[in-house]
Design an enzyme around this catalytic site. Structure first.
Site, mmCIF file in Angstrom:
data_model
loop_
_atom_site.group_PDB
_atom_site.id
_atom_site.type_symbol
_atom_site.label_atom_id
_atom_site.label_comp_id
_atom_site.label_asym_id
_atom_site.label_seq_id
_atom_site.Cartn_x
_atom_site.Cartn_y
_atom_site.Cartn_z
ATOM 1 N N HIS A 193 -10.352 14.033 10.100
ATOM 2 C CA HIS A 193 -10.446 14.015 11.560
ATOM 3 C C HIS A 193 -9.563 15.104 12.179
ATOM 4 O O HIS A 193 -8.709 14.840 13.029
ATOM 5 C CB HIS A 193 -10.029 12.642 12.096
ATOM 6 C CG HIS A 193 -10.648 12.316 13.423
ATOM 7 N ND1 HIS A 193 -11.113 11.065 13.751
ATOM 8 C CD2 HIS A 193 -10.877 13.082 14.519
ATOM 9 C CE1 HIS A 193 -11.595 11.071 14.983
ATOM 10 N NE2 HIS A 193 -11.455 12.294 15.476
ATOM 11 N N ARG A 225 -18.138 10.723 15.507
ATOM 12 C CA ARG A 225 -17.568 9.410 15.225
ATOM 13 C C ARG A 225 -18.144 8.905 13.918
ATOM 14 O O ARG A 225 -19.344 9.016 13.667
ATOM 15 C CB ARG A 225 -17.872 8.424 16.368
ATOM 16 C CG ARG A 225 -17.064 8.682 17.635
ATOM 17 C CD ARG A 225 -15.585 8.395 17.433
ATOM 18 N NE ARG A 225 -14.777 8.678 18.617
ATOM 19 C CZ ARG A 225 -14.136 9.811 18.833
ATOM 20 N NH1 ARG A 225 -14.246 10.801 17.957
ATOM 21 N NH2 ARG A 225 -13.396 9.975 19.914
ATOM 22 N N GLU A 245 -12.142 4.809 8.947
ATOM 23 C CA GLU A 245 -11.036 5.752 8.782
ATOM 24 C C GLU A 245 -9.697 5.199 9.255
ATOM 25 O O GLU A 245 -8.641 5.722 8.902
ATOM 26 C CB GLU A 245 -11.330 7.047 9.536
ATOM 27 C CG GLU A 245 -11.321 6.928 11.040
ATOM 28 C CD GLU A 245 -11.686 8.240 11.725
ATOM 29 O OE1 GLU A 245 -10.944 8.650 12.634
ATOM 30 O OE2 GLU A 245 -12.710 8.852 11.363
#
Length: 334
Positions: free
Chosen positions: A296, A235, A264
């Site tokens: 990601h 994360r 993000e």
């Protein structure tokens, strides 16, 4: 059941349609992210399936509930983007995918380490421009180096085995040490401060909680071995990005591989190539030749996508039949 699936791309739709062949639900796919503005799209759907970048706050949940939604089925392991207390107050269970493929994420973490170490990203761009110079591309042998893993859950344990296979000395920190790792691989559990001081490479594999927010901050960087490589595939907010930039500028950090970023949400999973990037911190990160950022994509393997779809639809089927929800997320105790 009628299921509204938000923030979807072609690969999501393909995986869910294939998995749904054995479940028989009605799937409605929406490209927009789930927010309070897009929540009305789910009207009439008893189940809603959001992604990690969606904003499932109290207002969004209220709108979903008023529209008939009774189950929130996250297609992710993380759930910090959901107001769990608001969901509980509405009587709306939240389920997640606790494990989709530890190999997918762990292998990407090692990929980032190898790419940064051997400067593969820079070499690739050079050769495409007919520049065959090797200046500035010197790396180091991973064999014999100390590989520090923060968090030895399923992904952390998988990466420990990969690093061990490269001949690394593996150390770890975790509130619950894994005996099998110690017995099988000789992994040594140490305090976080000792891991920072000893590691040549550090990889993060813990969930984002109030306790782990900015776990890697200025004080943590100050304890690290100069030139350390740090990787984050968990994360984004585990790392204080501004502190990371300072550590890169002072060469405390020799390289950083990031598949996640604390801000993000407005950036990742979108094509912004024709726009001016508005995030000044991300823009600064992109100027460093020793920083590698991916958007990601740790979950993005065929196996992981299949597992995500199967687990999500399985939880929805269990809810429909009134069976226990084995992957339900509970409200954290205060």
């Amino acid at each position: 059941m009628d299921i509204a699936v938000f923030d979807t791309r072609r690969y999501d739709q393909e995986a869910f349609e294939q998995a749904n062949a054995t479940h028989g639900h009605q799937l409605r796919f929406f490209e927009p992210r789930l927010t309070s503005h897009t929540a009305p799209l789910a009207a009439g759907a008893p189940a809603v399936c959001p992604f990690v970048s969606d904003r499932v706050d109290a207002e969004t949940l209220r709108i979903l509930h008023d529209g008939g939604t009774r189950l929130l089925a996250l297609r992710s392991a993380g759930y910090n983007h959901v107001d769990l207390e608001a969901a509980a107050a509405l009587g709306m269970p939240v389920v997640r995918v606790p494990e989709y493929s530890p190999y997918a994420v762990a292998e990407l973490a090692m990929c980032l380490v190898l790419t940064l170490n051997r400067k593969v990203h820079r070499a690739y761009n050079r050769v495409r421009e007919a520049n065959f110079s090797l200046e500035g591309l010197v790396g180091f042998d991973l064999h014999g180096k100390t590989f520090g893993i923060v968090g030895t859950g399923r992904i952390g344990r998988t990466l420990a085995r990969i690093a061990h296979g490269f001949g690394c000395r593996v150390i770890a920190t975790d509130a619950w040490p894994n005996q099998a790792l110690q017995d099988d691989l000789g992994v040594t559990y140490v305090a976080a401060e000792d891991l920072y001081r000893q590691s040549d490479v550090i990889s993060l594999h813990v969930p984002l909680t109030p306790e782990t927010h900015h776990l890697i901050n200025g004080a943590a960087f100050a304890q690290m071995k100069p030139g350390v490589t740090i990787v984050n595939t968990s994360r984004g907010a585990l790392i204080d990005t501004r502190a990371l930039i300072h550590a890169l500028k002072t060469r405390r950090v020799g390289a950083a591989g990031l598949d996640v970023y604390e801000e993000e949400g407005p950036i990742f999973f979108r094509d912004l190539s024709q726009q001016v990037l508005q995030d000044d911190v991300m823009a600064r990160l992109l100027t460093f030749p020793n920083v590698l950022i991916t958007a990601h994509q740790g979950f993005l393997t065929r196996e992981a996508l299949t597992n995500i779809a199967d687990t999500t639809l399985g939880s929805i089927s269990a809810f429909e039949r009134g069976e226990p929800l084995v992957h339900q997320v509970e409200v954290p105790a205060r």
